[in-house]
Design a protein around this motif. Structure first.
Motif, mmCIF file in Angstrom:
data_model
loop_
_atom_site.group_PDB
_atom_site.id
_atom_site.type_symbol
_atom_site.label_atom_id
_atom_site.label_comp_id
_atom_site.label_asym_id
_atom_site.label_seq_id
_atom_site.Cartn_x
_atom_site.Cartn_y
_atom_site.Cartn_z
ATOM 1 N N GLY A 31 14.723 -1.499 -5.170
ATOM 2 C CA GLY A 31 15.154 -1.519 -3.778
ATOM 3 C C GLY A 31 15.027 -0.162 -3.112
ATOM 4 O O GLY A 31 14.677 -0.064 -1.937
ATOM 5 N N GLY A 32 15.280 0.891 -3.875
ATOM 6 C CA GLY A 32 15.130 2.236 -3.328
ATOM 7 C C GLY A 32 13.685 2.556 -2.993
ATOM 8 O O GLY A 32 13.396 3.219 -1.990
ATOM 9 N N LEU A 33 12.754 2.089 -3.833
ATOM 10 C CA LEU A 33 11.330 2.315 -3.568
ATOM 11 C C LEU A 33 10.893 1.607 -2.288
ATOM 12 O O LEU A 33 10.020 2.085 -1.561
ATOM 13 N N LEU A 34 11.499 0.446 -2.027
ATOM 14 C CA LEU A 34 11.090 -0.367 -0.874
ATOM 15 C C LEU A 34 11.915 -0.090 0.375
ATOM 16 O O LEU A 34 11.705 -0.730 1.411
ATOM 17 N N PHE B 203 0.841 -1.195 0.000
ATOM 18 C CA PHE B 203 0.000 0.000 0.000
ATOM 19 C C PHE B 203 0.882 1.253 0.000
ATOM 20 O O PHE B 203 1.983 1.249 0.548
ATOM 21 N N ILE B 204 0.369 2.317 -0.597
ATOM 22 C CA ILE B 204 1.064 3.599 -0.630
ATOM 23 C C ILE B 204 0.070 4.689 -0.246
ATOM 24 O O ILE B 204 -1.065 4.692 -0.750
ATOM 25 N N LYS B 205 0.469 5.590 0.629
ATOM 26 C CA LYS B 205 -0.428 6.684 1.012
ATOM 27 C C LYS B 205 0.335 7.999 1.067
ATOM 28 O O LYS B 205 1.531 8.042 1.356
ATOM 29 N N LYS B 206 -0.389 9.074 0.789
ATOM 30 C CA LYS B 206 0.201 10.405 0.899
ATOM 31 C C LYS B 206 0.203 10.828 2.354
ATOM 32 O O LYS B 206 -0.688 10.490 3.123
ATOM 33 N N SER B 207 1.224 11.587 2.735
ATOM 34 C CA SER B 207 1.370 11.976 4.122
ATOM 35 C C SER B 207 2.013 13.348 4.214
ATOM 36 O O SER B 207 2.912 13.681 3.439
ATOM 37 N N ASN B 208 1.555 14.128 5.182
ATOM 38 C CA ASN B 208 2.155 15.430 5.448
ATOM 39 C C ASN B 208 3.451 15.303 6.239
ATOM 40 O O ASN B 208 4.263 16.228 6.281
ATOM 41 N N GLU B 209 3.631 14.149 6.887
ATOM 42 C CA GLU B 209 4.727 14.007 7.834
ATOM 43 C C GLU B 209 5.956 13.337 7.248
ATOM 44 O O GLU B 209 7.038 13.407 7.826
ATOM 45 N N THR B 210 5.813 12.654 6.108
ATOM 46 C CA THR B 210 6.950 11.922 5.566
ATOM 47 C C THR B 210 7.908 12.841 4.828
ATOM 48 O O THR B 210 7.478 13.744 4.103
ATOM 49 N N PRO B 211 9.200 12.663 4.995
ATOM 50 C CA PRO B 211 10.162 13.426 4.191
ATOM 51 C C PRO B 211 10.167 12.902 2.759
ATOM 52 O O PRO B 211 9.755 11.773 2.492
ATOM 53 N N SER B 212 10.622 13.698 1.842
ATOM 54 C CA SER B 212 10.694 13.273 0.448
ATOM 55 C C SER B 212 11.760 12.193 0.292
ATOM 56 O O SER B 212 12.907 12.387 0.674
ATOM 57 N N VAL B 213 11.345 11.020 -0.225
ATOM 58 C CA VAL B 213 12.286 9.933 -0.491
ATOM 59 C C VAL B 213 12.762 10.082 -1.922
ATOM 60 O O VAL B 213 11.969 10.084 -2.864
ATOM 61 N N ASN B 214 14.072 10.221 -2.103
ATOM 62 C CA ASN B 214 14.612 10.552 -3.418
ATOM 63 C C ASN B 214 14.158 9.607 -4.514
ATOM 64 O O ASN B 214 13.855 10.030 -5.630
#
Length: 215
Positions: free
Chosen positions: A115-118, A76-87
């Motif tokens: 692997g970077g996505l996960l 699952f993937i969700k949008k969040s205000n708290e997560t930092p941007s993952v390159n």
């Protein structure tokens, strides 16, 4: 859908063979409308990532004919205000803007990896059941592994996924949105829940009190 080079495999309890990585793809709704293909206790998420493997390195067409021919890992993937941007997620979302129309392509040139996505995924627990593909011909050939803890991405990243692509051309204006199969009943399928114990080993528990909608 992004095809992968040969080499990566998965195996382990519940998988009757060695499964080779073939491709990965995403399902989503719109920026405001949740588009995951699974729901747990009725709850869906913004997007869902599917990582597709085939048993004993079969082609996908061969694997569709085997009731256990395909193993899909679902996140699952969700949008969040708290997560930092993952390159890695930002890089992939930016690349989507460069291929808006059918037939467009872009050279990845090693800019991101699966692997970077996960990297930020929580894989300590998961659900497993036997189901089908979510695209025609919906073959009953899939061992599903569904990780309940969502990967969090920024609002900007989610918006680029849901608003960047078109089924044909920009001029025609049909955005690639709501590209998911509607929820289906379990039809008496058993769903198993696995959780890593404090020693790092998986414990299996059959859950009768959870409602996973199947695909």
């Amino acid at each position: 859908e992004i095809d992968m080079k040969d080499g990566a495999t998965i195996s382990g309890p519940g998988l009757p063979g060695i499964y080779s990585l073939k491709s990965f793809h995403f399902h989503w709704g719109t920026y405001h409308y949740k588009g995951s293909e699974h729901a747990i206790d009725g709850r869906k998420h913004d997007m869902e990532l599917h990582i597709v493997h085939t048993k004993n390195n079969m082609t996908l067409e061969e694997a569709k004919k085997d009731p256990q021919g395909i193993a899909v890992l679902a996140f699952f993937i969700k949008k969040s205000n708290e997560t930092p941007s993952v390159n890695t997620w930002k890089t992939l979302a930016d690349l989507l803007e460069k291929i808006p129309e059918k037939g467009n392509s872009v050279n990845l040139d090693g800019q991101f990896s699966l692997g970077g996505l996960l990297k930020v995924a929580d894989v300590r627990s998961y659900y497993r059941y036997f189901g089908s593909l979510t695209t025609p011909n919906c073959s009953q050939a899939v061992i599903w592994t569904v990780y309940p803890q969502p990967i969090e991405v920024t609002h900007k990243t989610l918006k680029k996924f849901t608003d960047s692509l078109y089924y044909t051309t920009k001029a025609e204006g049909r955005k690639m949105q709501k590209n998911y199969r509607p929820l289906q009943p379990l039809n008496n399928r058993k769903v198993y829940y696995f959780m890593e114990n404090k020693h790092g080993h998986p414990c299996k528990e059959f859950r009768t009190n959870r409602n996973m909608s199947y695909v």
